[in-house]
Write a protein that holds these residues in place. Structure first.
Motif, PDB file in Angstrom:
ATOM      1  N   VAL A  97      12.462  -3.303  -5.706  1.00 38.21           N
ATOM      2  CA  VAL A  97      12.703  -3.770  -4.339  1.00 38.21           C
ATOM      3  C   VAL A  97      11.506  -3.355  -3.491  1.00 38.21           C
ATOM      4  O   VAL A  97      11.018  -2.238  -3.578  1.00 38.21           O
ATOM      5  CB  VAL A  97      13.998  -3.139  -3.755  1.00 38.21           C
ATOM      6  CG1 VAL A  97      14.182  -3.552  -2.313  1.00 38.21           C
ATOM      7  CG2 VAL A  97      15.199  -3.527  -4.593  1.00 38.21           C
ATOM      8  N   PHE A  98      11.035  -4.293  -2.665  1.00 44.55           N
ATOM      9  CA  PHE A  98       9.918  -4.033  -1.764  1.00 44.55           C
ATOM     10  C   PHE A  98      10.437  -3.915  -0.339  1.00 44.55           C
ATOM     11  O   PHE A  98      11.481  -4.478  -0.004  1.00 44.55           O
ATOM     12  CB  PHE A  98       8.883  -5.158  -1.843  1.00 44.55           C
ATOM     13  CG  PHE A  98       8.137  -5.192  -3.145  1.00 44.55           C
ATOM     14  CD1 PHE A  98       6.962  -4.475  -3.300  1.00 44.55           C
ATOM     15  CD2 PHE A  98       8.603  -5.949  -4.212  1.00 44.55           C
ATOM     16  CE1 PHE A  98       6.276  -4.496  -4.493  1.00 44.55           C
ATOM     17  CE2 PHE A  98       7.919  -5.977  -5.405  1.00 44.55           C
ATOM     18  CZ  PHE A  98       6.749  -5.246  -5.548  1.00 44.55           C
ATOM     19  N   SER A  99       9.660  -3.197   0.508  1.00 46.45           N
ATOM     20  CA  SER A  99      10.034  -3.052   1.920  1.00 46.45           C
ATOM     21  C   SER A  99       8.851  -3.477   2.794  1.00 46.45           C
ATOM     22  O   SER A  99       7.739  -3.666   2.310  1.00 46.45           O
ATOM     23  CB  SER A  99      10.421  -1.601   2.220  1.00 46.45           C
ATOM     24  OG  SER A  99       9.263  -0.782   2.227  1.00 46.45           O
ATOM     25  N   GLN A 100       9.100  -3.560   4.100  1.00 51.22           N
ATOM     26  CA  GLN A 100       8.049  -3.937   5.053  1.00 51.22           C
ATOM     27  C   GLN A 100       6.876  -2.959   5.007  1.00 51.22           C
ATOM     28  O   GLN A 100       5.743  -3.336   5.258  1.00 51.22           O
ATOM     29  CB  GLN A 100       8.622  -3.984   6.477  1.00 51.22           C
ATOM     30  CG  GLN A 100       9.632  -5.087   6.709  1.00 51.22           C
ATOM     31  CD  GLN A 100       9.014  -6.469   6.627  1.00 51.22           C
ATOM     32  OE1 GLN A 100       7.866  -6.674   6.990  1.00 51.22           O
ATOM     33  NE2 GLN A 100       9.779  -7.429   6.130  1.00 51.22           N
ATOM     34  N   ASN A 101       7.147  -1.717   4.672  1.00 49.72           N
ATOM     35  CA  ASN A 101       6.083  -0.703   4.579  1.00 49.72           C
ATOM     36  C   ASN A 101       5.104  -0.995   3.441  1.00 49.72           C
ATOM     37  O   ASN A 101       4.002  -0.457   3.427  1.00 49.72           O
ATOM     38  CB  ASN A 101       6.672   0.694   4.392  1.00 49.72           C
ATOM     39  CG  ASN A 101       7.463   1.133   5.603  1.00 49.72           C
ATOM     40  OD1 ASN A 101       7.202   0.699   6.721  1.00 49.72           O
ATOM     41  ND2 ASN A 101       8.446   2.000   5.386  1.00 49.72           N
ATOM     42  N   ASP A 102       5.505  -1.808   2.500  1.00 52.25           N
ATOM     43  CA  ASP A 102       4.650  -2.116   1.359  1.00 52.25           C
ATOM     44  C   ASP A 102       3.645  -3.225   1.655  1.00 52.25           C
ATOM     45  O   ASP A 102       2.670  -3.393   0.909  1.00 52.25           O
ATOM     46  CB  ASP A 102       5.500  -2.533   0.149  1.00 52.25           C
ATOM     47  CG  ASP A 102       6.398  -1.410  -0.332  1.00 52.25           C
ATOM     48  OD1 ASP A 102       5.998  -0.242  -0.206  1.00 52.25           O
ATOM     49  OD2 ASP A 102       7.507  -1.713  -0.821  1.00 52.25           O
ATOM     50  N   LEU A 103       3.870  -3.981   2.715  1.00 46.83           N
ATOM     51  CA  LEU A 103       2.986  -5.097   3.034  1.00 46.83           C
ATOM     52  C   LEU A 103       1.571  -4.613   3.304  1.00 46.83           C
ATOM     53  O   LEU A 103       1.364  -3.556   3.900  1.00 46.83           O
ATOM     54  CB  LEU A 103       3.511  -5.880   4.235  1.00 46.83           C
ATOM     55  CG  LEU A 103       4.802  -6.648   4.013  1.00 46.83           C
ATOM     56  CD1 LEU A 103       5.260  -7.301   5.300  1.00 46.83           C
ATOM     57  CD2 LEU A 103       4.655  -7.687   2.910  1.00 46.83           C
ATOM     58  N   ASP A 104       0.601  -5.374   2.871  1.00 48.22           N
ATOM     59  CA  ASP A 104      -0.832  -5.097   3.037  1.00 48.22           C
ATOM     60  C   ASP A 104      -1.298  -3.852   2.296  1.00 48.22           C
ATOM     61  O   ASP A 104      -2.370  -3.329   2.574  1.00 48.22           O
ATOM     62  CB  ASP A 104      -1.220  -5.013   4.515  1.00 48.22           C
ATOM     63  CG  ASP A 104      -1.264  -6.386   5.175  1.00 48.22           C
ATOM     64  OD1 ASP A 104      -1.483  -7.372   4.453  1.00 48.22           O
ATOM     65  OD2 ASP A 104      -1.094  -6.463   6.398  1.00 48.22           O
ATOM     66  N   LYS A 105      -0.509  -3.374   1.366  1.00 47.74           N
ATOM     67  CA  LYS A 105      -0.954  -2.261   0.521  1.00 47.74           C
ATOM     68  C   LYS A 105      -1.549  -2.851  -0.757  1.00 47.74           C
ATOM     69  O   LYS A 105      -1.081  -3.861  -1.278  1.00 47.74           O
ATOM     70  CB  LYS A 105       0.202  -1.323   0.197  1.00 47.74           C
ATOM     71  CG  LYS A 105       0.631  -0.493   1.388  1.00 47.74           C
ATOM     72  CD  LYS A 105       1.639   0.537   0.984  1.00 47.74           C
ATOM     73  CE  LYS A 105       2.019   1.395   2.188  1.00 47.74           C
ATOM     74  NZ  LYS A 105       3.072   2.343   1.840  1.00 47.74           N
ATOM     75  N   TYR A 106      -2.570  -2.171  -1.258  1.00 49.95           N
ATOM     76  CA  TYR A 106      -3.273  -2.639  -2.451  1.00 49.95           C
ATOM     77  C   TYR A 106      -2.513  -2.178  -3.692  1.00 49.95           C
ATOM     78  O   TYR A 106      -2.040  -1.040  -3.764  1.00 49.95           O
ATOM     79  CB  TYR A 106      -4.693  -2.081  -2.476  1.00 49.95           C
ATOM     80  CG  TYR A 106      -5.592  -2.814  -3.415  1.00 49.95           C
ATOM     81  CD1 TYR A 106      -6.253  -3.967  -3.013  1.00 49.95           C
ATOM     82  CD2 TYR A 106      -5.788  -2.362  -4.716  1.00 49.95           C
ATOM     83  CE1 TYR A 106      -7.091  -4.649  -3.877  1.00 49.95           C
ATOM     84  CE2 TYR A 106      -6.626  -3.045  -5.590  1.00 49.95           C
ATOM     85  CZ  TYR A 106      -7.267  -4.184  -5.170  1.00 49.95           C
ATOM     86  OH  TYR A 106      -8.090  -4.868  -6.031  1.00 49.95           O
TER      87      TYR A 106
END
Length: 173
Positions: free
Chosen positions: A5-14
């Protein structure tokens, strides 16, 4: 990897992703936990464009998060812009617009007078001289802008302006 599961905090992370189809790396562009799909954005260094890879979460075998800042490929390359030159061009453009506007928009004239001017100007070159419309630099249409208020110019040009003006006035009724 089940239960991923992904969250908004994961966006734009490499991230580097190992899937059943191969290895992928880039920044997490977006995700949808319901449809189990992520989109990874990676730069194409040759063309300075961005590639987007759609990856099913069910096919992910391993994820490695890497601390890497996102590089803006669309930034201005030459930051040594001449601000004085830009400001000068802007001022010149504004001045030219103001000069053109003086000829296009009458001062202290009625809406009807402005509509007459705009209609005349579609077929004949016009400008304002105070509250009078000057047509083809020789014929004046004075307030209240009826056919009887057309003066000056050659006989042929005067007749033409009167004809066009009468048609405009009929349309404005």
């Amino acid at each position: 990897m089940s239960g991923l599961v992904f969250s908004q905090n994961d966006l734009d992370k490499y991230l580097k992703i190992e899937t059943k189809e191969g290895l992928f790396e880039g920044w997490l562009f977006t995700f949808d936990n319901q449809t189990k799909l992520i989109i990874v954005e990676s730069p194409d260094e040759r063309t300075e464009k961005k590639d987007y890879t759609f990856i099913k979460m069910d096919s992910i075998l391993n994820i490695k998060w890497i601390d890497k800042l996102k590089k803006n490929l669309f930034s201005i390359k030459n930051t040594n812009t001449n601000q004085k030159k830009i400001q000068s061009r802007l001022q010149n453009t504004i001045h030219e617009f103001d000069q053109k506007a003086k000829h296009i928009y009458g001062k202290n004239v009625t809406v009807k007078a402005q509509k007459i001017f705009e209609s005349l100007n579609k077929t004949m070159d016009c400008n304002w001289d105070n509250s009078s419309i000057v047509v083809l630099q020789e014929v004046y249409v004075n307030s209240p802008y009826s056919v009887d208020d057309v003066v000056g110019g050659s006989e042929q040009t005067n007749k033409r302006v009167k004809l066009v003006l009468s048609r405009i006035l009929n349309k404005l009724k």
